[in-house]
Design a protein around this motif. Structure first.
Motif, PDB file in Angstrom:
ATOM      1  N   CYS A  92      29.103  13.402 -18.098  1.00 55.63           N
ATOM      2  CA  CYS A  92      28.901  14.238 -19.295  1.00 55.63           C
ATOM      3  C   CYS A  92      29.694  13.719 -20.486  1.00 55.63           C
ATOM      4  O   CYS A  92      29.746  14.368 -21.527  1.00 55.63           O
ATOM      5  N   THR A 137      34.634   9.825 -19.853  1.00 52.67           N
ATOM      6  CA  THR A 137      35.135   8.455 -19.966  1.00 52.67           C
ATOM      7  C   THR A 137      34.888   7.903 -21.364  1.00 52.67           C
ATOM      8  O   THR A 137      35.773   7.289 -21.977  1.00 52.67           O
ATOM      9  N   TYR A 165      44.143   6.209 -17.886  1.00 52.76           N
ATOM     10  CA  TYR A 165      43.122   7.194 -17.517  1.00 52.76           C
ATOM     11  C   TYR A 165      42.832   7.108 -16.028  1.00 52.76           C
ATOM     12  O   TYR A 165      42.287   6.117 -15.553  1.00 52.76           O
ATOM     13  N   THR A 183      23.969  13.531 -18.332  1.00 52.48           N
ATOM     14  CA  THR A 183      23.539  12.777 -19.517  1.00 52.48           C
ATOM     15  C   THR A 183      23.340  11.312 -19.133  1.00 52.48           C
ATOM     16  O   THR A 183      22.415  10.652 -19.591  1.00 52.48           O
TER      17      THR A 183
HETATM   18  P1  ADP Z   1      31.926  10.895 -17.206  1.00 50.56           P
HETATM   19  O1  ADP Z   1      33.143  10.093 -17.477  1.00 50.56           O
HETATM   20  O2  ADP Z   1      32.040  12.325 -17.644  1.00 50.56           O
HETATM   21  O3  ADP Z   1      31.417  10.774 -15.792  1.00 50.56           O
HETATM   22  P2  ADP Z   1      30.638   9.109 -19.119  1.00 50.56           P
HETATM   23  O4  ADP Z   1      31.643   9.186 -20.200  1.00 50.56           O
HETATM   24  O5  ADP Z   1      30.575   7.848 -18.339  1.00 50.56           O
HETATM   25  O6  ADP Z   1      30.751  10.346 -18.102  1.00 50.56           O
HETATM   26  O7  ADP Z   1      29.227   9.466 -19.764  1.00 50.56           O
HETATM   27  C1  ADP Z   1      28.026   8.914 -19.326  1.00 50.56           C
HETATM   28  C2  ADP Z   1      27.262   8.345 -20.493  1.00 50.56           C
HETATM   29  O8  ADP Z   1      26.764   9.412 -21.297  1.00 50.56           O
HETATM   30  C3  ADP Z   1      28.123   7.513 -21.413  1.00 50.56           C
HETATM   31  O9  ADP Z   1      28.106   6.161 -21.039  1.00 50.56           O
HETATM   32  C4  ADP Z   1      27.469   7.704 -22.763  1.00 50.56           C
HETATM   33  O10 ADP Z   1      26.417   6.777 -22.887  1.00 50.56           O
HETATM   34  C5  ADP Z   1      26.821   9.078 -22.664  1.00 50.56           C
HETATM   35  N1  ADP Z   1      27.508  10.168 -23.357  1.00 50.56           N
HETATM   36  C6  ADP Z   1      27.831  11.372 -22.808  1.00 50.56           C
HETATM   37  N2  ADP Z   1      28.392  12.177 -23.727  1.00 50.56           N
HETATM   38  C7  ADP Z   1      28.423  11.489 -24.882  1.00 50.56           C
HETATM   39  C8  ADP Z   1      28.872  11.791 -26.215  1.00 50.56           C
HETATM   40  N3  ADP Z   1      29.388  12.991 -26.524  1.00 50.56           N
HETATM   41  N4  ADP Z   1      28.741  10.833 -27.160  1.00 50.56           N
HETATM   42  C9  ADP Z   1      28.201   9.636 -26.854  1.00 50.56           C
HETATM   43  N5  ADP Z   1      27.770   9.289 -25.625  1.00 50.56           N
HETATM   44  C10 ADP Z   1      27.865  10.202 -24.650  1.00 50.56           C
END
Ligand code: ADP
Length: 271
Positions: free
Chosen positions: A48, A51, A108, A225
């Motif tokens: 979401c 990262t 992180y 997402t």
């Molecule tokens: P998590 O760390 O929560 O598992 P990520 O940061 O890897 O998820 O998010 C997955 C992908 O979704 C990212 O690589 C990015 O492409 C997209 N994404 C999700 N939220 C956003 C945001 N607010 N702005 C830009 N990209 C986002």
């Protein structure tokens, strides 16, 4: 700071601004926590944007970022470092956390509960006013650089009694919740990251909305997402929409044949 650390910093700097769309006041909150040297916990489902947010903040604050994906075989020593044999000589090599502590990076720890319990022993002195790291094997205690910041992520959806963050650990962090962005913003993200038109992105987001609503009926987590972006990318490669959604969204989510059927129906409804 030694020359070796200076060179190291270069490796961990993010030089290009990562694409990140704010969903609330998360940047302000993170900056405030950072200014006060308060450790941060990001809570939320997988995929979401947690990262990506940390990468964006590291860029914005001009700090190097060292990310560790935690897993069940990750011990404290993997974070701290170890002695290695090199050309018949025993040399010490700093682990990622030690490197971050020395250079003043953001460290992180992604999915921290996955790691072995002994990692909490390391985290505690770093997250209270001591701000120190003990390297037992070297009999050394190092104070954290003033810019060092510990960030952990945590997915409450996955937790069980066996795998939960203990209160004594969680109460050392400022917590921020993350969730799937609201539809309009998520559409912008999917269109940008998946490089598809807004209409297609909007439909993928609508599909995710429906899937997220059937969560109670057997899916442990909604479509992230990240998965929507995968589907968009397959579509961009001319994979027919239904197939793309099946491979990027439905199959990764569940092995249950009946649920697959329900998900298939949802795709038919939307496309
Ligand atoms: P998590 O760390 O929560 O598992 P990520 O940061 O890897 O998820 O998010 C997955 C992908 O979704 C990212 O690589 C990015 O492409 C997209 N994404 C999700 N939220 C956003 C945001 N607010 N702005 C830009 N990209 C986002």
């Amino acid at each position: 700071m030694t020359e070796a650390i200076q060179t190291d910093i270069g490796k961990y700097r993010i030089t290009q601004e990562p694409f990140y769309l704010q969903t609330g006041n998360e940047t302000g909150m993170f900056e405030a926590a950072c200014a006060e040297r308060l450790p941060v916990m990001l809570k939320g489902p997988t995929g979401c944007g947690k990262t990506r947010f940390v990468e964006y903040m590291a860029y914005r604050l001009g700090r190097p970022l060292i990310t560790v994906a935690c897993h069940e075989d990750l011990f404290a020593s993997d974070l701290i470092g170890r002695y290695l044999l090199r050309n018949d000589e025993t040399v010490w090599e700093d682990g990622p956390l030690t490197r971050a502590v020395r250079m003043g990076a953001i460290c992180y720890l992604d999915e921290v509960v996955e790691a072995r319990r002994d990692t909490t022993v390391v985290i505690h002195p770093l997250t209270d006013n001591r701000r120190t790291l003990s390297i037992d094997k070297k009999g050394e205690v190092i104070p954290a650089h003033r810019d060092f910041l510990l960030v952990i992520s945590y997915n409450p959806g996955y937790q069980s009694v066996l795998k939960d963050l203990k209160q004594s650990t969680r109460q050392r962090f400022v917590a921020m919740t993350f969730d799937y962005p609201e539809a309009d913003r998520e559409t912008d993200i999917v269109a940008h990251e998946g490089d598809v038109d807004r209409e297609t992105a909007g439909k993928l987001v609508a599909l995710a909305g429906k899937i997220r609503n059937i969560r109670e009926h057997g899916l442990t987590e909604g479509a992230s997402t990240r998965l929507l972006i995968y589907a968009a990318r397959l579509i961009r490669q001319n994979i027919p929409v239904h197939e793309a959604c099946r491979s990027a969204i439905c199959l990764p989510l569940t092995d249950d044949a009946r649920l697959q059927e329900t998900l298939g129906d949802l795709i038919d409804d939307i496309f």
